[in-house]
Design a protein around this motif. Sequence first.
Motif, mmCIF file in Angstrom:
data_model
loop_
_atom_site.group_PDB
_atom_site.id
_atom_site.type_symbol
_atom_site.label_atom_id
_atom_site.label_comp_id
_atom_site.label_asym_id
_atom_site.label_seq_id
_atom_site.Cartn_x
_atom_site.Cartn_y
_atom_site.Cartn_z
ATOM 1 N N ILE A 1 0.868 -1.184 0.000
ATOM 2 C CA ILE A 1 0.000 0.000 0.000
ATOM 3 C C ILE A 1 0.897 1.224 0.000
ATOM 4 O O ILE A 1 1.748 1.394 0.872
ATOM 5 C CB ILE A 1 -0.910 0.025 1.229
ATOM 6 C CG1 ILE A 1 -1.775 -1.245 1.266
ATOM 7 C CG2 ILE A 1 -1.791 1.284 1.234
ATOM 8 C CD1 ILE A 1 -2.582 -1.398 2.520
ATOM 9 N N GLY A 2 0.705 2.067 -1.012
ATOM 10 C CA GLY A 2 1.546 3.255 -1.119
ATOM 11 C C GLY A 2 1.059 4.397 -0.245
ATOM 12 O O GLY A 2 -0.035 4.341 0.323
ATOM 13 N N ALA B 1 -5.428 -2.354 -0.225
ATOM 14 C CA ALA B 1 -5.901 -2.471 1.161
ATOM 15 C C ALA B 1 -7.098 -3.409 1.244
ATOM 16 O O ALA B 1 -7.211 -4.232 2.150
ATOM 17 C CB ALA B 1 -6.263 -1.093 1.710
ATOM 18 N N GLY B 2 -8.007 -3.249 0.248
ATOM 19 C CA GLY B 2 -9.182 -4.124 0.247
ATOM 20 C C GLY B 2 -8.803 -5.579 0.084
ATOM 21 O O GLY B 2 -9.340 -6.457 0.774
ATOM 22 N N MET C 1 -7.299 -6.835 3.320
ATOM 23 C CA MET C 1 -8.292 -7.069 4.377
ATOM 24 C C MET C 1 -9.134 -8.307 4.073
ATOM 25 O O MET C 1 -9.457 -9.091 4.972
ATOM 26 C CB MET C 1 -9.182 -5.827 4.545
ATOM 27 C CG MET C 1 -8.461 -4.669 5.238
ATOM 28 S SD MET C 1 -9.515 -3.294 5.682
ATOM 29 C CE MET C 1 -9.859 -2.563 4.106
ATOM 30 N N LEU C 2 -9.485 -8.474 2.814
ATOM 31 C CA LEU C 2 -10.232 -9.694 2.448
ATOM 32 C C LEU C 2 -9.389 -10.943 2.743
ATOM 33 O O LEU C 2 -9.906 -11.962 3.224
ATOM 34 C CB LEU C 2 -10.618 -9.652 0.969
ATOM 35 C CG LEU C 2 -11.808 -8.757 0.621
ATOM 36 C CD1 LEU C 2 -11.955 -8.639 -0.891
ATOM 37 C CD2 LEU C 2 -13.086 -9.311 1.243
ATOM 38 N N GLY D 1 -2.526 6.766 -1.037
ATOM 39 C CA GLY D 1 -3.904 6.479 -0.676
ATOM 40 C C GLY D 1 -4.835 6.501 -1.869
ATOM 41 O O GLY D 1 -6.021 6.731 -1.730
ATOM 42 N N ASN D 2 -4.282 6.295 -3.072
ATOM 43 C CA ASN D 2 -5.124 6.383 -4.259
ATOM 44 C C ASN D 2 -5.910 5.094 -4.491
ATOM 45 O O ASN D 2 -5.967 4.227 -3.617
ATOM 46 C CB ASN D 2 -4.244 6.741 -5.466
ATOM 47 C CG ASN D 2 -3.148 5.699 -5.665
ATOM 48 O OD1 ASN D 2 -3.271 4.552 -5.243
ATOM 49 N ND2 ASN D 2 -2.054 6.104 -6.306
ATOM 50 N N THR D 3 -6.486 5.004 -5.698
ATOM 51 C CA THR D 3 -7.362 3.873 -5.988
ATOM 52 C C THR D 3 -6.619 2.547 -5.883
ATOM 53 O O THR D 3 -7.137 1.562 -5.337
ATOM 54 C CB THR D 3 -7.978 4.024 -7.383
ATOM 55 O OG1 THR D 3 -8.691 5.267 -7.449
ATOM 56 C CG2 THR D 3 -8.945 2.876 -7.680
ATOM 57 N N ASP E 1 -4.016 1.910 -4.127
ATOM 58 C CA ASP E 1 -3.749 1.666 -2.705
ATOM 59 C C ASP E 1 -5.017 1.145 -2.028
ATOM 60 O O ASP E 1 -4.966 0.265 -1.165
ATOM 61 C CB ASP E 1 -3.282 2.952 -2.001
ATOM 62 C CG ASP E 1 -1.957 3.434 -2.528
ATOM 63 O OD1 ASP E 1 -1.770 4.666 -2.658
ATOM 64 O OD2 ASP E 1 -1.088 2.569 -2.811
ATOM 65 N N ALA E 2 -6.162 1.723 -2.413
ATOM 66 C CA ALA E 2 -7.435 1.268 -1.853
ATOM 67 C C ALA E 2 -7.689 -0.190 -2.230
ATOM 68 O O ALA E 2 -8.132 -0.996 -1.401
ATOM 69 C CB ALA E 2 -8.585 2.146 -2.338
#
Lengths: 399, 123
Positions: A42-43, A54-55, A58-59, A46-48, A50-51
Amino acid sequence: MTGDDRGPPGDDLPTAVDERLASLLETISAFAALDFSRPAEIGPAGNTLDAVAAGINMLGEEVEFATHDLEERVAERTQKLEVITRALQTEIDERRRNEAAVRDAREMLRERLTEVEQLNDEIMQLTELTNLLQVCASRKEAFDVLAQAGPKLFPDAEGAVYTFDAAHDTVELVASWDGFDPPAAFDRGDCWALRRGKLHVAIGNGGMRCAHTPTDRADDQLCMPLIAQGEVLGLIHLRCLSDTDGSEGTHPSGHERRAVAAAVLMMDIDRFKTFNDTHGHEAGDTTLRRVAATLRKQVRVEDVVCRYGGEEFIVVVAGVDTTEATNRAERLRTEISNIALDWQGQPLGTITASFGVATYPAHATSIDDLIRAADTALYDAKESGRNRVAIYASSSEAA
Amino acid sequence: MTDHVNGDKFVVWLTEDGLLRCEWVDGAVVTSADAQQALDAHAIVTGNVPAPLLVDVRPVASVERTARRIFATAPTTTRQGLIVGSPLSRTLGNFFLTISRPTMPVKLFDDEATAIAWLRDDG
């Protein structure tokens, strides 16, 4: 794209986005193989992308947790199932043993009852014969009575009755049964039983056969002198029928059975499961042995005591009616309640037992029905409060 | 009663009108230890009285699963307003809502004013 459409040199090299996408795909592939050791990067932007990273991470965390949680629960359930399976198998094995014991007990009961019936039947026939002979007015009458009784007393044999003539040297045929064709008369010296004054048996071709018996046959012969007040009056001659003998005669296949009293007492220890749970199975087994010993000590030699399964016992009492059977059950119930139980030096208090009573032929005429009737009566005893004796009543089954 | 607590990666304080606020340091990777520390800080500043909580999620880089579970069942908050902005913070917020299933009302906001208005609304 044509060559003019291509951008400046270097555009053919993978971009940073492509690299990130490729890295995300690698992460997804690894997660798909349940390998969660390499989460996506994850950079700081916080862009798409990175989102998305992160998703995906978490999954992956959720899947990893769910997988481990499922494995743990499966292992725990498997272990519990194994314990339950072992316990069930133990119970099944014990039930099978009990069922086998019950079958053996039933068979033994059946055999004993049959023996009792036969014995009583023969005793009654002999008693009746004796009574008839005692009131016979003449020898002829007595020999006629014997000839009538012969087929019933000796169902597997042809027979003849002889009496001495006046000179006491020759015996003459006075009666025969089952198609027997014996000699009409023969000398005293032709019969070992008459010469010795006692029973003489010749088995097959072995032993000393009497001269008055056929020598061309290998059947068993029995000669029995008829003695009254020390004097030999005559002879009963029996020829035992074999499978190879063509003259099967008309001997009865089984004499008519008379009604012989017998009782089945079915006993169950009250609240034995609670006793076991409180004191343990070893104490319970010891208690069962004490109860069995008490029962055997209290019954007659000819009575039968056997364990019917679990905490149930059956007592078969021959030659008693319902009243006497109930009295005996009551005595057994009292004796059991007086047993002072202990286990490894520790007192365990006392136990009680319930009894169901059924008698033959009053309540049933077959062993299976008799046991069923006793079981029904036992159920009534339990329902009425336990620690008591109940007699079978046909209305109980209908209820 | 302490009105603010500085944690390793956050600061927690209670406003004059009883609003609990939490701000995380830039790029924070929130672990379960961090989450528990934050809840302890909530209790300190509120005197163990549950209060509405406003959290700025925008600086946060990631939140571990166990940390999300701790936040989802926090006894120190009556409701939570999460300020999100970037795609990453919005993803973190949505995941918290749908997967962690918090036991109190939680809502995502793009701005602080709207979030505070919702948190103060008792109706």
